[in-house]
Design a protein around this motif. Structure first.
Motif, PDB file in Angstrom:
ATOM      1  N   UNK A  80      13.914  -6.186  -0.365  1.00 33.08           N
ATOM      2  CA  UNK A  80      14.388  -5.525   0.850  1.00 33.08           C
ATOM      3  C   UNK A  80      14.435  -6.572   1.972  1.00 33.08           C
ATOM      4  N   UNK A  81      15.596  -6.713   2.565  1.00 32.57           N
ATOM      5  CA  UNK A  81      15.754  -7.651   3.687  1.00 32.57           C
ATOM      6  C   UNK A  81      16.397  -6.861   4.818  1.00 32.57           C
ATOM      7  N   UNK A  86      15.473 -13.129   8.388  1.00 35.06           N
ATOM      8  CA  UNK A  86      14.288 -13.186   7.509  1.00 35.06           C
ATOM      9  C   UNK A  86      14.469 -14.179   6.367  1.00 35.06           C
ATOM     10  N   UNK A  87      15.733 -14.461   6.027  1.00 35.07           N
ATOM     11  CA  UNK A  87      16.003 -15.273   4.831  1.00 35.07           C
ATOM     12  C   UNK A  87      15.421 -16.679   4.970  1.00 35.07           C
ATOM     13  N   UNK A  88      15.590 -17.288   6.148  1.00 34.51           N
ATOM     14  CA  UNK A  88      15.077 -18.653   6.289  1.00 34.51           C
ATOM     15  C   UNK A  88      13.551 -18.671   6.189  1.00 34.51           C
ATOM     16  N   UNK A 105      22.084 -18.041   2.415  1.00 34.59           N
ATOM     17  CA  UNK A 105      21.864 -17.360   3.697  1.00 34.59           C
ATOM     18  C   UNK A 105      23.191 -16.949   4.327  1.00 34.59           C
ATOM     19  N   UNK A 106      24.198 -17.809   4.213  1.00 39.10           N
ATOM     20  CA  UNK A 106      25.522 -17.503   4.778  1.00 39.10           C
ATOM     21  C   UNK A 106      26.118 -16.250   4.166  1.00 39.10           C
ATOM     22  N   UNK A 270      22.713 -20.342   9.222  1.00 37.71           N
ATOM     23  CA  UNK A 270      23.157 -19.855  10.532  1.00 37.71           C
ATOM     24  C   UNK A 270      21.993 -19.541  11.465  1.00 37.71           C
ATOM     25  N   UNK A 271      20.887 -19.069  10.923  1.00 37.39           N
ATOM     26  CA  UNK A 271      19.748 -18.736  11.784  1.00 37.39           C
ATOM     27  C   UNK A 271      19.242 -19.993  12.491  1.00 37.39           C
TER      28      UNK A 271
END
Ligand code: OSB
Ligand code: MG
Length: 368
Positions: A80-81, A86-88, A105-106, A270-271
């Protein structure tokens, strides 16, 4: 959102013209397209940037494959995201390998923007309806040929011309360009060709009112760049040396750079790119978006990012036709009078062209 499935497509495309740097010639681009699916059937797309050989950073197509397949996808699949930021953090379990991380991530950023019915540019906090673009021109067999290509691209409307330089292909090149094009916004990218021992030569660059000189010294240096910047009138722009917002903070604090080239791939996504953008905005450091000879999916991400307010200088996101006979998205990216319109559709705002993708596809790995 839950990432239910990922298609990882291995692609190979031939560049229209070989891209030559101080490290050699690139004739083709091999990369991965990441297509992620959520529980509701939405999809998001990302593109990996690393080249076949590790000349620009240490990553390659093969290290990207290893990282994405064996570490990064297992970290996000069926989890769950709630937001792509949160991915980085999740990827913090893997050191470095920024280009591999950025590709996954993109795709998740695009998926998130589509799920929330908004353009990726808007999800990122973008404000511009169109972005200014420049063009990066590789090393040419002769100065005459370079002058001809520069002239063609000025006519096409590009807002600034960047040329690659290297030891022995530098002052004379810039001098001749300046003489032929006295007023064109011009800059030079050295891709780390020099050391502080070349300071007298680099100081001669001050005679040609360049917008900036990009990454003159070592790829991992910020100390010598500060010394060099102290002696130069021309602004230094760091590319290879900036891998994170922390790197940016330190380089700005030391006075190593007056401008930063943000590449989504180089900084891990991107983050992180947005964090660097925000820091530079606070600090009065203009930024621009660099390129990795991406195909359409990667370029679409670049366009969305460039719509943020501190992208004050033209980037390297040239139009599709500069790189490819046929790009993998529809519509293709078009530059008009030096501008690209930021798409208004959801997510990246361009559709992957599955027929073209099939044409350049080597193989596909499916994760579920
Ligand atoms: O240093 O900015 C660079 C291309 C490949 C690797 C590094 C660089 C470049 C470019 C061209 O300058 C960017 C582009 O047109 O996509
Ligand atoms: Mg560069």
């Amino acid at each position: 959102m839950i990432i239910k499935k990922v298609n990882m497509r291995h692609m190979k495309m031939t560049l229209k013209n070989p891209f030559v740097t101080s490290f050699g010639s690139m004739e083709e681009k091999e990369f991965f397209l990441l297509e992620v699916f959520d529980e509701d059937g939405n999809t998001g797309w990302g593109e990996s940037a690393a080249f076949q050989s590790p000349w620009y950073t240490e990553e390659t197509v093969q290290t990207t494959l290893h990282m994405i397949r064996d570490f990064l996808i297992p970290l996000v699949i069926n989890k769950e995201i709630s937001h792509p930021d949160e991915v980085s953090k999740i990827f913090g379990a893997v050191r470095k390998n920024n280009m591999a991380k950025a590709a996954v991530e993109g795709a998740i950023w695009d998926l998130y923007a589509k799920r929330t019915n908004q353009p990726l540019s808007q999800a990122l906090g973008g404000v511009s309806e169109k972005i200014e673009v420049g063009i990066s021109i590789g090393i040419q067999p002769s100065i005459e040929k370079l002058l001809e290509i520069v002239s063609q691209n000025i006519e096409k409307g590009y807002k600034r011309i960047k040329v690659k330089i290297k030891r022995g292909y530098d002052i004379e090149v810039i001098q001749k360009l300046r003489k032929s094009f006295p007023n064109v916004p011009l800059m030079a990218d050295a891709n780390s060709s020099y050391t502080l021992e070349d300071i007298e030569l680099l100081k001669q660059m001050d005679d040609y009112h360049l917008m900036m000189i990009e990454q003159p010294l070592a790829c991992d240096d910020i100390v010598d760049h500060a010394k060099l910047q102290n002696e130069l009138k021309t602004a230094i722009c760091l590319d290879e040396s900036i891998l994170s917002v922390e790197d940016a903070r330190k380089a700005i604090e030391l006075g190593s750079t007056k401008i930063i080239n943000i590449k989504i791939a180089r900084v891990g996504g991107l983050t992180e790119a947005k964090k660097i953008h925000d820091l530079c905005m606070e600090q009065g450091i203009p930024v621009w978006c660099g390129g990795m000879l991406e195909a359409g999916i990667g370029r679409a991400h670049n366009i969305a990012l460039t719509s943020l307010p501190n992208f004050k200088l033209p980037g390297d996101t040239a139009g599709s036709s500069h790189y490819w006979e046929k790009d993998i998205i529809s519509p293709e990216i078009v530059v008009e009078n030096g501008y690209i319109a930021v798409p208004k559709g959801n997510g990246i705002g361009f559709e992957p062209d599955m027929q073209v993708i099939e044409r350049y596809l080597l193989d596909t790995i499916v994760f579920e």
